[in-house]
Each structure stands twice: as structure tokens, then as C-alpha cells.
Design an enzyme around this catalytic site. Structure first.
Site, short mmCIF file in Angstrom:
data_model
loop_
_atom_site.label_atom_id
_atom_site.label_comp_id
_atom_site.label_asym_id
_atom_site.label_seq_id
_atom_site.Cartn_x
_atom_site.Cartn_y
_atom_site.Cartn_z
N LYS A 127 0.81 -1.23 0.00
CA LYS A 127 0.00 0.00 0.00
C LYS A 127 0.84 1.27 0.00
CE LYS A 127 -3.92 -2.14 2.33
NZ LYS A 127 -5.03 -1.90 3.24
N LYS B 2 2.28 2.59 2.35
CA LYS B 2 2.17 3.37 3.57
C LYS B 2 2.36 2.46 4.79
CE LYS B 2 -2.76 3.67 2.69
NZ LYS B 2 -3.93 4.49 2.51
#
Length: 137
Positions: free
Chosen positions: A46, A48
Site C-alpha cells: 500500500k 504506507k
């Protein structure tokens, strides 16, 4: 015969949507195993890093009364997870239903007798929405 269920997630910034998925999953099985995504896998997939560290997310999910067992999710190989855990049902957000990836997983799981149940995605609350709100503070 005891039905074993399995679901996975990052479970970052734990919210009511997470709780609802776990509660609903437990209604569909006798023993619920939850895979919590590692920080490294979340970062790779992702782009993140979760706000809440992996160990704390594990502890939060372990504390939920609907959850019988918590395991780390270090990759997205669902057949490897099945080989290790031998679950009968897998629970997934309905935002994945009909995608090429999950159509292929459904086919593979059908061969070993695993049923995939899709649950409605909680659109009004998500970790992404919560993260955006926090970033604006």
C-alpha cells in the site's frame, strides 16, 4: 464438524468497520483465525506504513472476543495460508468480489473445499478516512 474461518487485514486505527467484519465472520464459523498484516507487507503493498505498530495491532485484534486466534500475515499467498491453517471459510470485503485476483482464488479454493464469503465494505468509516482526518490536525 467444527467450521474454521479465516480473514485478514491491516487493522490500523481499529474502528467499527473492523469490529463489524470480525463479528460477522464469527457468526459464520466456530473458530475464527485472523491474519494481521505486517508493517513490511503493508508498506510494500500500500506504500504506507501503518500508524499503529504491528505488535500493538496484533494485541488489539487478540483482545476482540470474536477472535479465537491471531497470526501474522507476511504475504498475500492465500493457498499458503490455507496449507498452514486448514480453514473452511474465508471472509473478504465485497470490494474484491468479481476481481480477476479473487476469481482465481475462488477457483483454487473450490478445489480444496474452501468457501469465500464476501462482506459489505464499511464505506462511511475507514482507516484511510481516519488517517486523512489525523493528517489535517
Amino acid at each position: 464438524m467444527k467450521k474454521i474461518g479465516y480473514t485478514t487485514g491491516v487493522f490500523d486505527l481499529f474502528h467499527i468497520g473492523h469490529l463489524n467484519v470480525l463479528k460477522r465472520a464469527k457468526l459464520e464459523c466456530d473458530y475464527l483465525i485472523v491474519g494481521v498484516t505486517s508493517d513490511e507487507l503493508s508498506l510494500a503493498a500500500k506504500k504506507k506504513k501503518p500508524v499503529i505498530p504491528f505488535q500493538e495491532r496484533l494485541e488489539i485484534v487478540e483482545a476482540i472476543k470474536f477472535v479465537d486466534e491471531v497470526v501474522p500475515q507476511v504475504n498475500y499467498d492465500k493457498m499458503e495460508a490455507w496449507n498452514n491453517l486448514k480453514f473452511d471459510r474465508m471472509f473478504v470485503g465485497d470490494d474484491w468480489k468479481g476481481t480477476d485476483k479473487w476469481n482465481a482464488i475462488e477457483k483454487e479454493f473450490a478445489e480444496v473445499g474452501v468457501e469465500i464469503l464476501y462482506f459489505p465494505y464499511t464505506s462511511h468509516t475507514s482507516s484511510t478516512i481516519l488517517r486523512d482526518v489525523l493528517n489535517k490536525l
